[in-house]
Design an enzyme around this catalytic site. Sequence first.
Site, PDB file in Angstrom:
ATOM      1  N   ASP A  35      11.532  11.916 -21.803  1.00 20.82           N
ATOM      2  CA  ASP A  35      10.657  10.744 -21.958  1.00 20.82           C
ATOM      3  C   ASP A  35      10.494   9.954 -20.658  1.00 20.82           C
ATOM      4  OD1 ASP A  35      13.094   9.573 -21.671  1.00 20.82           O
ATOM      5  OD2 ASP A  35      13.119   8.536 -23.601  1.00 20.82           O
ATOM      6  N   GLY A  36      11.098  10.428 -19.574  1.00 22.11           N
ATOM      7  CA  GLY A  36      10.914   9.778 -18.276  1.00 22.11           C
ATOM      8  C   GLY A  36      12.033   8.830 -17.890  1.00 22.11           C
ATOM      9  N   GLU A  37      12.916   8.515 -18.818  1.00 25.50           N
ATOM     10  CA  GLU A  37      14.039   7.628 -18.460  1.00 25.50           C
ATOM     11  C   GLU A  37      15.005   8.399 -17.567  1.00 25.50           C
ATOM     12  OE1 GLU A  37      15.848   6.042 -21.986  1.00 25.50           O
ATOM     13  OE2 GLU A  37      14.053   4.907 -22.527  1.00 25.50           O
ATOM     14  N   ARG A  91       1.878  -5.684  -1.123  1.00 29.76           N
ATOM     15  CA  ARG A  91       0.482  -6.117  -0.901  1.00 29.76           C
ATOM     16  C   ARG A  91       0.123  -7.295  -1.793  1.00 29.76           C
ATOM     17  NH1 ARG A  91      -2.275  -0.199  -0.636  1.00 29.76           N
ATOM     18  NH2 ARG A  91      -0.458   0.241  -1.886  1.00 29.76           N
ATOM     19  N   GLN A  92       0.774  -7.373  -2.956  1.00 35.86           N
ATOM     20  CA  GLN A  92       0.497  -8.498  -3.867  1.00 35.86           C
ATOM     21  C   GLN A  92       1.444  -9.635  -3.490  1.00 35.86           C
ATOM     22  OE1 GLN A  92      -2.001  -8.059  -6.297  1.00 35.86           O
ATOM     23  NE2 GLN A  92      -1.846 -10.277  -6.419  1.00 35.86           N
ATOM     24  N   ASP A 164      -6.615  -2.381  10.578  1.00 30.24           N
ATOM     25  CA  ASP A 164      -6.666  -3.698   9.964  1.00 30.24           C
ATOM     26  C   ASP A 164      -6.324  -4.737  11.014  1.00 30.24           C
ATOM     27  OD1 ASP A 164      -6.764  -5.217   7.528  1.00 30.24           O
ATOM     28  OD2 ASP A 164      -5.886  -3.434   6.581  1.00 30.24           O
ATOM     29  N   LYS A 187     -11.731  -5.003   9.229  1.00 29.09           N
ATOM     30  CA  LYS A 187     -11.960  -4.366   7.928  1.00 29.09           C
ATOM     31  C   LYS A 187     -11.867  -5.419   6.834  1.00 29.09           C
ATOM     32  CE  LYS A 187      -8.728  -2.367   5.421  1.00 29.09           C
ATOM     33  NZ  LYS A 187      -7.596  -1.507   5.044  1.00 29.09           N
ATOM     34  N   ASP A 215      -1.856   2.028  11.376  1.00 26.62           N
ATOM     35  CA  ASP A 215      -1.826   1.150  10.207  1.00 26.62           C
ATOM     36  C   ASP A 215      -0.405   1.192   9.649  1.00 26.62           C
ATOM     37  OD1 ASP A 215      -2.809  -0.553   8.280  1.00 26.62           O
ATOM     38  OD2 ASP A 215      -4.421   0.772   7.618  1.00 26.62           O
TER      39      ASP A 215
HETATM   40  C1  R5P Z   1      -4.235  -2.729   3.985  1.00 29.37           C
HETATM   41  O1  R5P Z   1      -4.071  -3.872   3.754  1.00 29.37           O
HETATM   42  C2  R5P Z   1      -3.218  -1.787   4.515  1.00 29.37           C
HETATM   43  O2  R5P Z   1      -2.756  -2.161   5.743  1.00 29.37           O
HETATM   44  C3  R5P Z   1      -3.774  -0.404   4.628  1.00 29.37           C
HETATM   45  O3  R5P Z   1      -4.865  -0.412   5.512  1.00 29.37           O
HETATM   46  C4  R5P Z   1      -4.256   0.068   3.305  1.00 29.37           C
HETATM   47  O4  R5P Z   1      -3.329  -0.251   2.311  1.00 29.37           O
HETATM   48  C5  R5P Z   1      -4.496   1.544   3.336  1.00 29.37           C
HETATM   49  O5  R5P Z   1      -4.928   1.917   2.075  1.00 29.37           O
HETATM   50  P1  R5P Z   1      -5.973   3.065   1.863  1.00 29.37           P
HETATM   51  O6  R5P Z   1      -5.460   4.281   2.574  1.00 29.37           O
HETATM   52  O7  R5P Z   1      -6.014   3.221   0.368  1.00 29.37           O
HETATM   53  O8  R5P Z   1      -7.285   2.595   2.405  1.00 29.37           O
END
Ligand code: R5P
Length: 289
Positions: A35-37, A91-92, A164, A187, A215
């Site tokens: 079940d993934g546990e 990211r969040q 970025d 970007k 990146d």
């Molecule tokens: C963005 O904020 C990050 O630095 C990366 O540029 C991004 O997460 C890359 O994601 P993807 O390859 O999906 O464009």
Amino acid sequence: MYTVIGGPSSQNLAKKLAKRLDSNYVPANIQVFPDGESKITIPKIKGKIIIVNSTFPPVDSNLIQTFCLISQAKKYASEVIVIVPYLGYLRQDVEFLPGEIVTSAVIAKSIAACGATRVITVDAHSEIALGYFDIPVINASAITKLALYFKRFNLNDPLIVAVDFFWSANAKKFADVLSTDSIALNKQRDKKTGHLKIIPSMSKNLKGRDIILVDDMISTGNSIILATKYLKKQNCGNIYACCTHGLLVKDSDKRIHQEGIKDIICTNTIPNKNSVVDVSDVLFSALSL
Ligand code: R5P
């Protein structure tokens, strides 16, 4: 004296780190039920403990396993250093749209609540996110190691391009290692649809110059592909993609190569066929900070 526990997602890197530290290495034993546990076992350990476990996909499983390892290690040791080479969910880092959960804050609280006394990660996506930890955090950098890797290529007047804008300082650091220059693209991502675009702002003549796109991570590859399409219009030379964390989800690797990218270079914070740069020495140095 430390014992290094290799979590299920980072056993090779943990082994390399243990060797550098001249420490004991103990792999965590994992069984995943239908079940993934998961059932994870580590032997009883005396002394300080270092756990190494990255949280690349499946992110949630790797996170739960990291929490479990910390929690068990805390029963054995008062000092539990957790190394999460790729720390997901960063990211969040703010509530971009009303009601969005600031997941990075939840992760930070959970890691500390499980019993970690210190956290080490590599090229974290967001300093804001790291600010949610109420235990010491070290954000180690793999930039110099990534840049040094490129010394083996015969590059034509390379230009380092941050995909970025927020990576412009890292692009400059990368460029300094190769004694060259850098720029950052502008970007933009639509917060609702996720649609990406590059706002044109090219001040340099790229004709014939080899490009290294840098990146923190490559996930779907959409950012790299968009940047490549934009740069090719400027008649540049070969284009390389380089990042610390090669998530490379689904067929992104293939799509990036189809776009004409010469090579994809990543570190072993996420082990895969592109993770040619080892960060065990970067982690080793971070431990002595
Ligand atoms: C963005 O904020 C990050 O630095 C990366 O540029 C991004 O997460 C890359 O994601 P993807 O390859 O999906 O464009």
